[in-house]
Design a protein around this motif. Structure first.
Motif, PDB file in Angstrom:
ATOM      1  N   LYS A 150      10.069  16.720  -0.148  1.00 48.63           N
ATOM      2  CA  LYS A 150       9.474  17.156   1.119  1.00 48.63           C
ATOM      3  C   LYS A 150      10.405  16.988   2.314  1.00 48.63           C
ATOM      4  O   LYS A 150       9.993  17.188   3.449  1.00 48.63           O
ATOM      5  CB  LYS A 150       8.176  16.383   1.394  1.00 48.63           C
ATOM      6  N   SER A 165       9.920  19.101   5.434  1.00 46.41           N
ATOM      7  CA  SER A 165       9.603  20.520   5.243  1.00 46.41           C
ATOM      8  C   SER A 165       8.131  20.792   5.512  1.00 46.41           C
ATOM      9  O   SER A 165       7.752  21.920   5.817  1.00 46.41           O
ATOM     10  CB  SER A 165       9.969  20.965   3.820  1.00 46.41           C
ATOM     11  N   GLU A 166       7.291  19.765   5.401  1.00 49.81           N
ATOM     12  CA  GLU A 166       5.864  19.902   5.690  1.00 49.81           C
ATOM     13  C   GLU A 166       5.249  18.529   5.850  1.00 49.81           C
ATOM     14  O   GLU A 166       5.785  17.531   5.382  1.00 49.81           O
ATOM     15  CB  GLU A 166       5.148  20.659   4.571  1.00 49.81           C
TER      16      GLU A 166
END
Length: 180
Positions: A150, A165-166
């Motif tokens: 992530k 990324s999120e």
């Protein structure tokens, strides 16, 4: 033991690496060393550390990769070393976590639920043995722990940071030390 892999980049870090790894006090399940073809005893030290860590249920895996940049090397380590723990952490060989941060990671990290995918840590910078407390240097807040897959290291020439990324982040209250 926390479901955590610590990724450490090395180049001739025989002097610093043991202190970094030992500062985790049995908290991390795995250490991944991505070495830039050291010419000192770094590789031999890693073999010895792995033998010691296996006695407590942890491991240290040694990889070598040609250096291009810090971000390239770290991202290579995150993508090519088979990290299968829930969490990953970026560390430098001249850094260590304080005892209270080790305890905080061990206690809190397994309880963190999505959408939280990143943990912000406080970094204390030491220069020539002295803590730089003033001039905006403390606390330096950095994303250092993240759900595996992530985050990545931003492609910058200097002062690279991890980028999620999120998801969101939370901040832990204890410090890691950077021994410049």
């Amino acid at each position: 033991m926390t479901d955590l892999t610590v990724v450490i980049l090395t180049k001739n870090e025989e002097r610093n690496l043991r202190k970094c790894v030992e500062s985790f006090r049995g908290v991390a399940k795995r250490f991944v060393i991505v070495d830039s073809f050291s010419t000192d005893g770094t590789e031999a030290l890693c073999k010895g550390l792995n033998a010691e860590l296996q006695k407590i249920g942890s491991s240290l895996d040694f990889y070598q990769n040609k250096w291009i940049s810090y971000a390239d090397q770290l991202n290579w380590g995150l993508q090519n070393t088979g990290i299968d723990t829930e969490w990953s952490m970026r560390m430098d060989a001249d850094e260590e976590i304080m005892e209270d941060l080790a305890a905080e990671i061990d206690e809190k990290l397994p309880k963190v639920r999505e959408p939280v995918n990143g943990i912000i840590l406080r970094r204390r910078v030491y220069f020539m043995g002295r803590w730089i407390k003033h001039g905006g240097r403390y606390p330096e807040l950095l994303l250092r722990i993240f759900r595996t897959g992530k985050a990545s290291c931003e492609m910058k020439i200097m002062d690279e940071h991890m980028i999620l990324s999120e998801g969101t982040t939370v901040e832990f209250k204890h410090d890691l030390i950077d021994n410049n």
